[in-house]
Scaffold this active site. Sequence first.
Site, PDB file in Angstrom:
ATOM      1  CB  CYS A   2      -0.874   0.027   1.245  1.00  0.00           C
ATOM      2  SG  CYS A   2      -1.785  -1.485   1.487  1.00  0.00           S
ATOM      3  NE  ARG A  27       4.383   1.766  -1.484  1.00  0.00           N
ATOM      4  CZ  ARG A  27       5.605   1.343  -1.218  1.00  0.00           C
ATOM      5  NH1 ARG A  27       6.609   1.727  -1.969  1.00  0.00           N
ATOM      6  NH2 ARG A  27       5.839   0.546  -0.214  1.00  0.00           N
ATOM      7  CD1 TRP A  74      -2.118  -5.049  -4.588  1.00  0.00           C
ATOM      8  CD2 TRP A  74      -1.638  -6.207  -2.735  1.00  0.00           C
ATOM      9  NE1 TRP A  74      -1.890  -6.358  -4.943  1.00  0.00           N
ATOM     10  CE2 TRP A  74      -1.591  -7.091  -3.830  1.00  0.00           C
ATOM     11  CE3 TRP A  74      -1.368  -6.710  -1.465  1.00  0.00           C
ATOM     12  CZ2 TRP A  74      -1.284  -8.440  -3.699  1.00  0.00           C
ATOM     13  CZ3 TRP A  74      -1.065  -8.060  -1.326  1.00  0.00           C
ATOM     14  CH2 TRP A  74      -1.020  -8.910  -2.451  1.00  0.00           C
ATOM     15  CG  ASN A 100       2.949  -0.642   3.144  1.00  0.00           C
ATOM     16  OD1 ASN A 100       2.450  -1.671   2.712  1.00  0.00           O
ATOM     17  ND2 ASN A 100       4.170  -0.247   2.808  1.00  0.00           N
ATOM     18  N   GLY A 101       1.482  -2.941   5.311  1.00  0.00           N
ATOM     19  CA  GLY A 101       2.091  -4.107   5.961  1.00  0.00           C
ATOM     20  C   GLY A 101       1.002  -5.073   6.391  1.00  0.00           C
ATOM     21  CD  GLU A 493      10.841 -10.524 -17.276  1.00  0.00           C
ATOM     22  OE1 GLU A 493      10.613 -11.285 -16.321  1.00  0.00           O
ATOM     23  OE2 GLU A 493      10.547  -9.324 -17.258  1.00  0.00           O
ATOM     24  CE  LYS A 497       7.229  -8.023 -17.273  1.00  0.00           C
ATOM     25  NZ  LYS A 497       8.341  -8.355 -16.484  1.00  0.00           N
ATOM     26  CD  GLU A 500       4.085  -8.515 -14.662  1.00  0.00           C
ATOM     27  OE1 GLU A 500       3.883  -8.319 -13.462  1.00  0.00           O
ATOM     28  OE2 GLU A 500       5.214  -8.408 -15.173  1.00  0.00           O
ATOM     29  CG  HIS A 516      10.780 -34.321 -21.311  1.00  0.00           C
ATOM     30  ND1 HIS A 516      11.122 -35.636 -21.396  1.00  0.00           N
ATOM     31  CD2 HIS A 516      11.847 -33.627 -21.778  1.00  0.00           C
ATOM     32  CE1 HIS A 516      12.357 -35.754 -21.872  1.00  0.00           C
ATOM     33  NE2 HIS A 516      12.810 -34.532 -22.119  1.00  0.00           N
ATOM     34  CE  LYS A 617       8.015  -1.272 -10.545  1.00  0.00           C
ATOM     35  NZ  LYS A 617       8.303  -2.171 -11.682  1.00  0.00           N
TER      36      LYS A 617
END
Length: 622
Positions: A2, A27, A74, A100-101, A493, A497, A500, A516, A617
């Site tokens: 947050c 955030r 968040w 935040n936390g 990667e 991308k 997300e 496999h 983020k």
Amino acid sequence: MCGIIGYLGERNINEVILRGLERLEYRGYDSCGICVVCNGKLEYKKIEGRLHKLKEMLARDPLAGNIGIGHTRWATHGVPNEINAHPQFDCKKNIAVVHNGIIENYHTLRQWLSSRGHQFISDTDTEVIPHLIEEYYHGNFLAAVQHALPLLEGTYGLAIITTYEPNKIFVARRGSPLILGIGTGGEFIVASDATAIIDWTRKVTYLSDDEIVVIEKGNYFITNSKNETIIKDTEEVLMDLAEIEKGGYPHFMLKEIFEQPETITNTLRGRILKDNNQVRLGGLETEIIIDDKKIKAKDYLVNVDRIVISACGTSWHAGLVGEYLLESLARVPTEVEYASELRYRTMIKLPNMAVFVISQSGETADTLAVLRKAKEMGIPVFGIVNVVGSTIARETHAGIYLHCGSEIGVASTKAFTSQVAVLTLLSLFLAQRRNILHDTVRHEIVSALLRIPTQIELILRKKDEIKRIAEKYHTFNNFLYLGRGINFPVALEGALKLKEISYIHAEGYPAAEMKHGPIALIDKNMPVVVIATDTDDIIYEKVLNNIEEVKSRGGNTIIIATEGNTGICRLADEVIYVPKTKDILTPLLNVIPLQLLAYYIAVKRGCDVDKPRHLAKSVTVE
Ligand code: M6R
């Protein structure tokens, strides 16, 4: 996760807090709120959803006051809705808290406080904080805060205002970043990161864990729960405002993709000596203390027998590229571990080992936990971090900064290429100190590395072509990404991308592993993105075989190939060419079309590229 902010001063409180929240919105962005002290009372507005709604509300009906706090959330505990948005209050609405936390023992505290008559209305962990302070308030607010905070288990960055002492803001941190900005004319602004502060001041103090700050007009002091006085230096934030603006691009992500020629140049700047192409890493000149002896970081690293790299997400992918680089160039056995796993595993300390933590934000909770665990075990820990002054940067023994500027887009792009560039420099540096690479080979690699920014510019010029391919494939629901060797992490990667920001299911795989299992998925509905740039070893030929296997099962192929390789066209539905470079530098080029492909697919699908759903983020909670 947050973003929190507090302001005390004469400016328009709505403007300062909203501007700060705008900067912090990356955030977390599922709900937001603001609260001010006005005529000795708390007045607030909070909403579910994005900040622009709060902005519209405040434009119609602004709050008045000189002291206020704000929050962009968040969600961890409790769905995103108005009641769970911050600030959270005590029973009588005399205490407002933004947090935040995560408070891990909130359930126990809530039960106990309920038994004492406190009534809770939200599903958040945060709500226990104002109630706990209320429980201990007997006329001295700081004393109540000092009593309450040690009872909280977990992490917090807090800004608190109260009608009991309406001229003050109380701020505290444990495990969540907080910066105090000291403005002119007695004003103060406190925030989760410097981007929310630099509009008003560049003079700051970074708070450390377990510190409490009491702010009032023209004055502040730092203490802790034991009521000790803490004196701290102030620092100047050097961040450029242009860095955190979109600069004409529709999204931060696109801006950051296009910045890469410049950001890699900045990462390399001053680290390659012009006369002999030797690598010099200023951050490793730092003296560290190992077994009670002082030694320069670089001298310790030269003799390590094992490196463990730990990180999350994109930074973990960069670490995987680093593993190839460190082993092939410097011959240092290297392992790469997810920080979220390593923090709970048995970590084995061997003589002459080093842990490297990689983090763009420098605040990722899992990565920080690994750092602390390794330090407790007496293992030297080094950082590869972007945000200067971040918690990870401050707590590592020494480190190498990325210098790629603020990355705002939630999907990491320019930080990845700078992380890979730093890992390349580190590998070259260790190779040169260990006399492993022949001078001619080192010169060739360094010269090729210096050409990378110009080569990235050439790839960026293909944006329209990549956009066309994105528009052709944007409706597919599954993608497979294949790569081998040092380009396997690039496949991971590329897939990350895409998933997300576009919410398309995408998997990255080592190309030869496809047979496999995943090969069963191949049909005309599964586009396969293959990294098949030329290499000087047998891997390229093997990847061609893997592409044949896809084609013979009706799969659509989008191939990243080396400029001039026209032969590949027979296997490709689409080809995106990249310039030729040394094998070990190919990740720096190959990732660029994958970033653009993901970006244009997400835009075409109408997704919110810079603020993808459910993400934030900076992941500062577990
Ligand atoms: O700030 P960090 O590099 O420590 O962040 C790690 C991950 O959270 C981050 O890379 C995340 O995976 C990004 N959204 C990827 O684009």
